[in-house]
Design a protein around this motif. Structure first.
Motif, PDB file in Angstrom:
ATOM      1  N   VAL A   1       2.473 -38.233 -65.844  1.00 30.61           N
ATOM      2  CA  VAL A   1       3.440 -37.291 -65.288  1.00 30.61           C
ATOM      3  C   VAL A   1       3.436 -37.398 -63.774  1.00 30.61           C
ATOM      4  CG1 VAL A   1       4.131 -34.884 -65.221  1.00 30.61           C
ATOM      5  CG2 VAL A   1       2.941 -35.760 -67.194  1.00 30.61           C
ATOM      6  N   ASN A   2       4.582 -37.691 -63.161  1.00 26.84           N
ATOM      7  CA  ASN A   2       4.628 -37.687 -61.702  1.00 26.84           C
ATOM      8  C   ASN A   2       5.083 -36.318 -61.187  1.00 26.84           C
ATOM      9  OD1 ASN A   2       7.416 -37.711 -61.850  1.00 26.84           O
ATOM     10  ND2 ASN A   2       7.635 -39.823 -61.191  1.00 26.84           N
TER      11      ASN A   2
ATOM     12  N   GLY B   1      -0.491 -42.901 -76.222  1.00 21.29           N
ATOM     13  CA  GLY B   1      -0.571 -44.032 -75.301  1.00 21.29           C
ATOM     14  C   GLY B   1      -1.578 -43.861 -74.187  1.00 21.29           C
ATOM     15  N   ALA B   2      -1.970 -44.998 -73.614  1.00 23.09           N
ATOM     16  CA  ALA B   2      -3.002 -45.003 -72.584  1.00 23.09           C
ATOM     17  C   ALA B   2      -2.559 -44.245 -71.328  1.00 23.09           C
ATOM     18  CB  ALA B   2      -3.362 -46.438 -72.227  1.00 23.09           C
ATOM     19  N   CYS B   3      -1.263 -44.345 -70.971  1.00 19.98           N
ATOM     20  CA  CYS B   3      -0.775 -43.673 -69.758  1.00 19.98           C
ATOM     21  C   CYS B   3      -0.882 -42.161 -69.909  1.00 19.98           C
ATOM     22  CB  CYS B   3       0.669 -44.034 -69.484  1.00 19.98           C
ATOM     23  SG  CYS B   3       0.871 -45.713 -68.973  1.00 19.98           S
ATOM     24  N   ALA B   4      -0.579 -41.650 -71.096  1.00 21.57           N
ATOM     25  CA  ALA B   4      -0.635 -40.208 -71.304  1.00 21.57           C
ATOM     26  C   ALA B   4      -2.073 -39.704 -71.255  1.00 21.57           C
ATOM     27  CB  ALA B   4       0.001 -39.860 -72.645  1.00 21.57           C
ATOM     28  N   ILE B   5      -3.014 -40.537 -71.699  1.00 23.86           N
ATOM     29  CA  ILE B   5      -4.400 -40.104 -71.776  1.00 23.86           C
ATOM     30  C   ILE B   5      -5.073 -40.220 -70.412  1.00 23.86           C
ATOM     31  CG2 ILE B   5      -6.636 -40.607 -72.839  1.00 23.86           C
ATOM     32  CD1 ILE B   5      -5.048 -41.593 -75.277  1.00 23.86           C
ATOM     33  N   SER B   6      -4.928 -41.400 -69.772  1.00 25.84           N
ATOM     34  CA  SER B   6      -5.682 -41.610 -68.533  1.00 25.84           C
ATOM     35  C   SER B   6      -4.886 -42.380 -67.483  1.00 25.84           C
ATOM     36  CB  SER B   6      -6.975 -42.358 -68.850  1.00 25.84           C
ATOM     37  OG  SER B   6      -6.634 -43.635 -69.346  1.00 25.84           O
ATOM     38  N   ARG B   7      -3.582 -42.445 -67.610  1.00 24.25           N
ATOM     39  CA  ARG B   7      -2.671 -43.110 -66.680  1.00 24.25           C
ATOM     40  C   ARG B   7      -2.669 -44.633 -66.796  1.00 24.25           C
ATOM     41  NH1 ARG B   7      -3.889 -40.521 -61.021  1.00 24.25           N
ATOM     42  NH2 ARG B   7      -6.007 -40.754 -61.746  1.00 24.25           N
ATOM     43  N   GLY B   8      -3.468 -45.199 -67.701  1.00 18.64           N
ATOM     44  CA  GLY B   8      -3.379 -46.619 -68.018  1.00 18.64           C
ATOM     45  C   GLY B   8      -3.528 -47.556 -66.844  1.00 18.64           C
TER      46      GLY B   8
ATOM     47  N   ALA C   1      -1.590 -46.241 -58.817  1.00 17.25           N
ATOM     48  CA  ALA C   1      -0.265 -46.314 -58.198  1.00 17.25           C
ATOM     49  C   ALA C   1      -0.016 -45.018 -57.430  1.00 17.25           C
ATOM     50  CB  ALA C   1       0.803 -46.511 -59.258  1.00 17.25           C
ATOM     51  N   TYR C   2       0.725 -45.135 -56.296  1.00 21.55           N
ATOM     52  CA  TYR C   2       0.785 -43.973 -55.404  1.00 21.55           C
ATOM     53  C   TYR C   2       1.548 -42.791 -55.974  1.00 21.55           C
ATOM     54  CZ  TYR C   2       5.473 -45.590 -54.079  1.00 21.55           C
ATOM     55  OH  TYR C   2       6.770 -45.977 -54.103  1.00 21.55           O
ATOM     56  N   ASN C   3       2.479 -43.049 -56.870  1.00 18.71           N
ATOM     57  CA  ASN C   3       3.278 -41.923 -57.365  1.00 18.71           C
ATOM     58  C   ASN C   3       2.951 -41.575 -58.806  1.00 18.71           C
ATOM     59  OD1 ASN C   3       5.215 -39.960 -56.884  1.00 18.71           O
ATOM     60  ND2 ASN C   3       6.789 -41.150 -57.909  1.00 18.71           N
ATOM     61  N   ASN C   4       1.788 -41.965 -59.278  1.00 19.31           N
ATOM     62  CA  ASN C   4       1.487 -41.687 -60.672  1.00 19.31           C
ATOM     63  C   ASN C   4       0.557 -40.493 -60.745  1.00 19.31           C
ATOM     64  OD1 ASN C   4       2.117 -42.361 -63.217  1.00 19.31           O
ATOM     65  ND2 ASN C   4       0.350 -43.662 -63.511  1.00 19.31           N
ATOM     66  N   GLY C   5       1.157 -39.318 -60.827  1.00 24.03           N
ATOM     67  CA  GLY C   5       0.465 -38.045 -60.644  1.00 24.03           C
ATOM     68  C   GLY C   5      -0.763 -37.796 -61.473  1.00 24.03           C
ATOM     69  N   LYS C   6      -0.570 -37.229 -62.651  1.00 26.75           N
ATOM     70  CA  LYS C   6      -1.699 -36.721 -63.421  1.00 26.75           C
ATOM     71  C   LYS C   6      -1.589 -37.181 -64.864  1.00 26.75           C
ATOM     72  CE  LYS C   6      -1.808 -32.406 -60.854  1.00 26.75           C
ATOM     73  NZ  LYS C   6      -1.405 -30.998 -60.911  1.00 26.75           N
TER      74      LYS C   6
ATOM     75  N   LYS D   1      -4.070 -32.567 -67.830  1.00 25.78           N
ATOM     76  CA  LYS D   1      -4.253 -31.737 -66.639  1.00 25.78           C
ATOM     77  C   LYS D   1      -3.106 -30.732 -66.483  1.00 25.78           C
ATOM     78  CE  LYS D   1      -7.904 -33.604 -64.413  1.00 25.78           C
ATOM     79  NZ  LYS D   1      -8.287 -34.696 -65.250  1.00 25.78           N
ATOM     80  N   ILE D   2      -2.053 -30.888 -67.271  1.00 27.62           N
ATOM     81  CA  ILE D   2      -0.864 -30.049 -67.117  1.00 27.62           C
ATOM     82  C   ILE D   2      -0.644 -29.143 -68.326  1.00 27.62           C
ATOM     83  CG2 ILE D   2       1.639 -30.092 -66.798  1.00 27.62           C
ATOM     84  CD1 ILE D   2       0.999 -32.889 -65.417  1.00 27.62           C
ATOM     85  N   VAL D   3      -0.692 -29.710 -69.519  1.00 28.82           N
ATOM     86  CA  VAL D   3      -0.564 -28.895 -70.732  1.00 28.82           C
ATOM     87  C   VAL D   3      -1.767 -29.192 -71.630  1.00 28.82           C
ATOM     88  CG1 VAL D   3       1.956 -28.790 -70.677  1.00 28.82           C
ATOM     89  CG2 VAL D   3       0.848 -30.630 -71.913  1.00 28.82           C
ATOM     90  N   PRO D   4      -2.209 -28.217 -72.441  1.00 26.28           N
ATOM     91  CA  PRO D   4      -3.329 -28.499 -73.345  1.00 26.28           C
ATOM     92  C   PRO D   4      -2.932 -29.508 -74.417  1.00 26.28           C
ATOM     93  CG  PRO D   4      -2.443 -26.320 -73.730  1.00 26.28           C
ATOM     94  CD  PRO D   4      -1.764 -26.831 -72.515  1.00 26.28           C
TER      95      PRO D   4
END
Lengths: 149, 384
Positions: A66-67, A91-98, A103-108, A112-115
């Motif tokens: 999530v950015n 997916g890996a990006c959802a779990i740990s950003r893969g 990357a500079y704009n790859n937030g959280k 960290k945002i929803v349970p």
């Protein structure tokens, strides 16, 4: 619990609505999640129907990290869903950003945002794994439904 | 009086998050504004921080649907910097992967357009047949999506005789099924009613907005980057498909005919597959220099610019994916059409926003839009 409530819960359990939301991902997990509703995998066997409206949905399936721009939208969608609800991070990006972890704009990551209730690892995970994750989330959702007065 | 309707970022008609700010007068669209930035990750910045070999894996994950074409474009760019000649067998295998990817992308698109029109059965059938292509890809590369097949200097795996036989069988099955799609999508009266003269992009507009891929070929412009003969396209017989209808129906026609061409190309590649090594030896240091590489992705022209300063990491990687070009053409297509046609028109350019999201400026707390013109960008470049 009244008999009416039991009947309603039974019916809800047999027909969960699924909301698929693609965050800051690469589309890989998105098309694998969409492949789950097509004839080869067919999650409609479990009564699951994909819906576009958060207010009608019981399960939230999220792809990608999530950015900053996406964060308030994801929160709003999660809060718009009726209680009880369950969240699956695919997916890996959802779990740990893969691979995009620095990357500079790859937030959280999503949790960290929803349970998050169920994590499905892989880049991208196969549709069988996603269906397994969704079915596990349905089990959790069932417990919540019974606790929910 | 005009009304504003927000579409997205989460919307039943959109698969990926983007925001369309649509102005309507009654049922007719009078203006549209596309807001992006939901999927911007900063890939070009990330590529400057990683070495050339690591970047292959990042290029693969720019887009999940056209992952093969991103890696092959990047690898061919770096190979031209290094002055490497790739073995012929590797070039043939690359071509097979690129065309299998085009098949799965076009089947996916046919399904999505059918879904937006309201033909759910056609959506299900076309995604069922797409699984044949994904099975072939899984057998050849080991993965359904993100194949990890290309690397700098060649490919990582070969195609055995048994796999070649299975691929030919799969192609024969797909040929029969695609004939059926041609009946459904081009002759059925309901599909014709929803797609004929909808989303019209005239030839003049297509040239002015520098549109790429099947959209520009459906607007009677003969533009296909495969004619520049990268990979093994010089050795196979094929022709670019051009149609003159300028509407969604001709885009359907172009893509269905391209499926037949892709099946032909794969068959020729497998029948004439040369023997030899899969990979050449790659020198450890990339010399100073710059290069551009253009390929034809399923959605249109994909462009890579790579500049090397002699270190282990590239100094600059610029990526211009097809959706970046096609997105602007939404405006002339949408203005004047009905609101109910919006989903099918947006789907008709086959948007892939995860490719297209190149730059995003987000300021917390304010809701102001910022436009960066050439002068301002030059100032930013000169500033320390």
């Amino acid at each position: 619990m009244t008999i009416l409530k039991k009947i309603v819960n039974f019916a809800r359990l047999k027909s969960p609505y699924l909301l698929h939301f693609d965050c800051t991902g690469c589309n890989g997990c998105t098309i694998e999640t969409l492949a789950c509703i097509t004839p080869r995998y067919d999650v409609e066997r479990f009564g699951i129907v994909e819906k576009g409206n958060p207010r009608h949905s019981d399960l939230l399936v999220i792809n990608g990290s999530v950015n900053k721009k996406m964060e308030p939208r994801l929160k709003r969608i999660y809060e718009g869903m009726a209680h009880p609800k369950a969240v699956v991070a695919v997916g890996a990006c959802a779990i740990s950003r893969g691979v995009f972890f620095d990357a500079y704009n790859n937030g959280k990551p999503i949790d960290k945002i929803v349970p998050v209730d169920v994590y499905v690892p892989g880049c991208p995970p196969k549709p069988e794994a996603i269906i397994d994750g969704i079915v596990k989330a349905l089990g959790l959702w069932k417990e919540r439904l019974e606790e929910y007065k | 009086m005009s009304t504003r309707i927000p579409v997205g970022p989460q919307h039943p008609a959109l698969i990926e998050p983007e925001h369309l700010d649509v102005k309507v007068d009654g049922e007719t669209i009078t203006d549209v504004d596309v807001h992006l930035g939901y999927i911007h990750r900063g890939i070009e910045g990330l590529m400057q921080k990683k070495n050339y070999q690591q970047n292959v894996y990042i290029a693969e994950r720019i887009c999940g649907i056209c992952s093969g074409v991103h890696t092959s474009t990047y690898s061919e760019g770096v190979e031209s910097l290094l002055g490497l000649e790739v073995p012929k067998r590797a070039k043939y295998i690359r071509t097979i992967i690129l065309e299998l990817e085009r098949l799965h992308s076009h089947y996916l698109w046919l399904g999505l357009v059918a879904y937006e029109i309201g033909l759910d059965t056609a959506f299900q059938i076309s995604w069922r047949d797409r699984e044949i292509v994904l099975d072939l890809l899984e057998k050849i590369t080991g993965n359904r999506i993100n194949y990890a097949m290309n690397t700098i200097g060649g490919v990582r795996r070969g195609i055995t005789k048994e796999m070649q036989k299975e691929t030919l069988q799969g192609i024969d099955a797909l040929w029969e099924k695609t004939k059926y799609y041609k009946e459904v999508f081009l002759k059925d009266s309901i599909v014709r009613a929803r797609t004929k003269n909808v989303g019209v992009l005239k030839k003049r507009d297509a040239e002015r907005y520098s549109v790429a891929g099947p959209i520009v070929r459906a607007s009677s412009v003969d533009f296909d980057v495969r004619t520049t003969n990268y990979a093994a396209y010089a050795d196979v017989k094929w022709k670019p498909i051009v149609r003159h209808g300028c509407d969604i129906n001709s885009r359907l026609d172009v893509r269905i005919e391209e499926v037949f061409e892709a099946l032909n190309i794969i068959r020729q590649c497998i029948e004439n597959m040369p023997e030899g090594p899969l990979k050449t030896i790659v020198p450890p240091v990339v010399p100073k220099g710059e290069t551009i590489m253009r390929t034809e992705a399923p959605r249109g022209e994909l462009f890579y610019y790579i500049r090397s300063n002699g270190t282990a990491m590239p100094e600059r990687v610029k990526i211009r994916p097809p959706t970046y070009a096609n997105l602007l053409a939404l405006k002339p297509m949408l203005i004047g059409s009905e609101l109910a046609d919006l989903p099918v028109i947006v789907a008709s350019i086959d948007p892939c926003f995860s490719c297209a999201e190149r730059v995003g400026v987000i300021k917390e707390g304010t809701n102001k839009k910022e436009i960066f013109d050439g002068r301002r960008l030059r100032m930013m470049k000169d500033a320390p």
